[in-house]
Design an enzyme around this catalytic site. Structure first.
Site, PDB file in Angstrom:
ATOM      1  N   ARG A 164     -10.991 -24.299  18.591  1.00 41.66           N
ATOM      2  CA  ARG A 164     -11.547 -26.375  18.689  1.00 41.66           C
ATOM      3  C   ARG A 164     -12.152 -26.844  19.764  1.00 41.66           C
ATOM      4  NH1 ARG A 164      -7.527 -30.722  15.941  1.00 41.66           N
ATOM      5  NH2 ARG A 164      -7.786 -28.847  14.194  1.00 41.66           N
ATOM      6  N   SER A 184     -11.070 -31.144  12.340  1.00 38.30           N
ATOM      7  CA  SER A 184     -10.348 -32.489  11.479  1.00 38.30           C
ATOM      8  C   SER A 184      -9.975 -33.404  11.859  1.00 38.30           C
ATOM      9  CB  SER A 184      -8.469 -31.599  12.214  1.00 38.30           C
ATOM     10  OG  SER A 184      -7.829 -32.410  10.508  1.00 38.30           O
ATOM     11  N   ASP A 233     -11.185 -33.929   7.325  1.00 40.25           N
ATOM     12  CA  ASP A 233     -11.588 -32.431   6.525  1.00 40.25           C
ATOM     13  C   ASP A 233     -10.286 -32.354   5.237  1.00 40.25           C
ATOM     14  OD1 ASP A 233      -9.289 -32.295   8.885  1.00 40.25           O
ATOM     15  OD2 ASP A 233      -9.774 -30.299   8.257  1.00 40.25           O
ATOM     16  N   ARG A 251      -4.764 -35.007   7.097  1.00 40.38           N
ATOM     17  CA  ARG A 251      -4.099 -35.081   7.017  1.00 40.38           C
ATOM     18  C   ARG A 251      -3.987 -37.027   6.039  1.00 40.38           C
ATOM     19  NH1 ARG A 251      -3.041 -36.836  12.888  1.00 40.38           N
ATOM     20  NH2 ARG A 251      -3.047 -34.109  12.528  1.00 40.38           N
TER      21      ARG A 251
END
Length: 377
Positions: free
Chosen positions: A59, A155, A316, A319
């Site tokens: 990331r 994310s 994405d 969450r």
């Protein structure tokens, strides 16, 4: 053609190595511009160290350089992952890998590069044909009996970032010692293999390249309906309007399908945030758990429709944030629940459903598990 006379000999070696391996004209131009500007500090930051591969995969910012997310580092990571998987699973070529991607800049391109790299080794690839939530990759990996899954996403990070998550055959993110083993193979396979990624994808359709979207989505929601939904008839008569925001991510289509699976009335969308948009124009950090700032538009939409409940997913869609409109003697306004509280609510609900079931398991046979970053509420 570029001049390296304005940077040190050490940095010049980094630049030459990048130029020897990178095939993307845009990122090559970025490095060339930094060299011509004599920006040795930025060149060192981008080229001296490699982006770290760990249990969360990769990331970082989407920029040129070994320390960033770009075509070359995605190819290198996939070469290492392919070699590691081939050593771990003798049947990897036939079992294959599954790859998904979100709506961020370059996510589709990174997914295609990864797919072509696997295919070049004779490995079957299931590449989703459109944007999917991260849970689809986690679910699809064991469902399709793949040896691993890859999800291209950062994310809830800012818009300039992207990432590369890796899932093991179980559907769980990789853990030690696999992260170290994959990293070793990445370091041993840094030079890009001599393949033409786009041509390879075009030639591999229906042979080593398959689209799992229909099978996986159907199986996923069948599983959700059969294991998580207890009151479909009651849900249909619900008078509680629910507001939902996708936070400019991939969730809208799939959350709508979840509502339909549960036989709930359609959600009230937050129009400014319902479609995937890699610019995330209404939020600086597309994290629904950031609180009032992130949910400002959702609260406005909920107020306009007299909706007392807000659901929000990150880009994405792995969450979840929940907010409830409260009006009582001790608290008024919007109450945003923490992840720990949501987890406790869900665990309590499942416990109650088990206790009420004629097939209830005895308490001694039930375990509730929390992660190292969750409380023991």
């Amino acid at each position: 053609v570029y001049s390296t006379m304005v940077v040190s000999a050490e940095v010049q070696k980094f630049v030459e190595q990048w130029m020897a391996w990178d095939r993307n004209d845009s990122t090559r131009a970025e490095i060339t511009a930094l060299v011509e500007a004599g920006d040795e500090k930025e060149l060192r930051a981008r080229l001296q160290k490699r982006i770290v591969f760990g249990t969360a995969g990769l990331r970082g910012p989407m920029k040129a350089g070994f320390a960033c997310m770009n075509d070359l580092t995605v190819i290198q990571a996939t070469q290492g992952l392919a070699k590691y998987l081939l050593a771990q699973f003798p049947d990897e070529k036939t079992r294959g890998v599954v790859i998904g991607y979100d709506g961020r800049h370059h996510s589709l391109r990174f997914a295609q590069l990864a797919a072509a790299t696997f295919i070049s080794q004779g490995i079957l690839v299931y590449l989703f044909s459109r944007l999917v939530p991260t849970p689809f990759v986690s679910f699809a990996t064991p469902h399709l009996k793949c040896v691993a899954g890859v999800m291209v996403t950062a994310s809830h990070n800012p818009k300039d970032d992207n990432g590369y998550k890796v899932y093991w055959e179980s559907g769980c993110q990789i853990n030690v010692p696999h992260d170290k083993g994959i990293l070793q193979q990445i370091d041993a396979n840094l030079a890009p293999w001599d393949i033409h990624h786009d041509d390879l994808l075009a030639k591999s359709k229906d042979s080593l390249l398959k689209d799992p979207i229909d099978e996986v989505s159907a199986a996923y929601f069948e599983k959700v309906g059969s294991t998580c939904c207890f009151h479909q008839a009651y849900n249909a008569s619900s008078k509680v309007p629910i507001t939902y925001t996708a936070m400019h991510g991939v969730g809208a289509e799939w959350v709508a399908r979840s509502f339909a699976t549960f036989n709930l009335p359609p959600y009230i969308p937050v129009p400014e945030q319902i479609s995937a948009d890699p610019e995330f124009p209404t939020v600086e950090f597309p994290n629904p758990e950031e609180g009032q700032g992130a949910l400002k538009l959702a609260m406005a939409a909920a107020e306009a429709h007299a909706s007392p409940l807000i659901l929000a997913t990150d880009p994405d869609a792995d969450r979840l944030a929940v907010a409830e409109k409260v009006a009582g003697p001790h608290e008024t306004g919007w109450r945003i629940f923490t992840g720990n509280e949501i987890g406790a609510f869900l665990a309590y609900w499942l416990w109650q459903k088990n206790q009420a079931s004629p097939d209830a398991l005895p308490p001694a046979q039930i375990a509730m598990v929390n992660s190292t970053v969750s409380s023991k509420v």
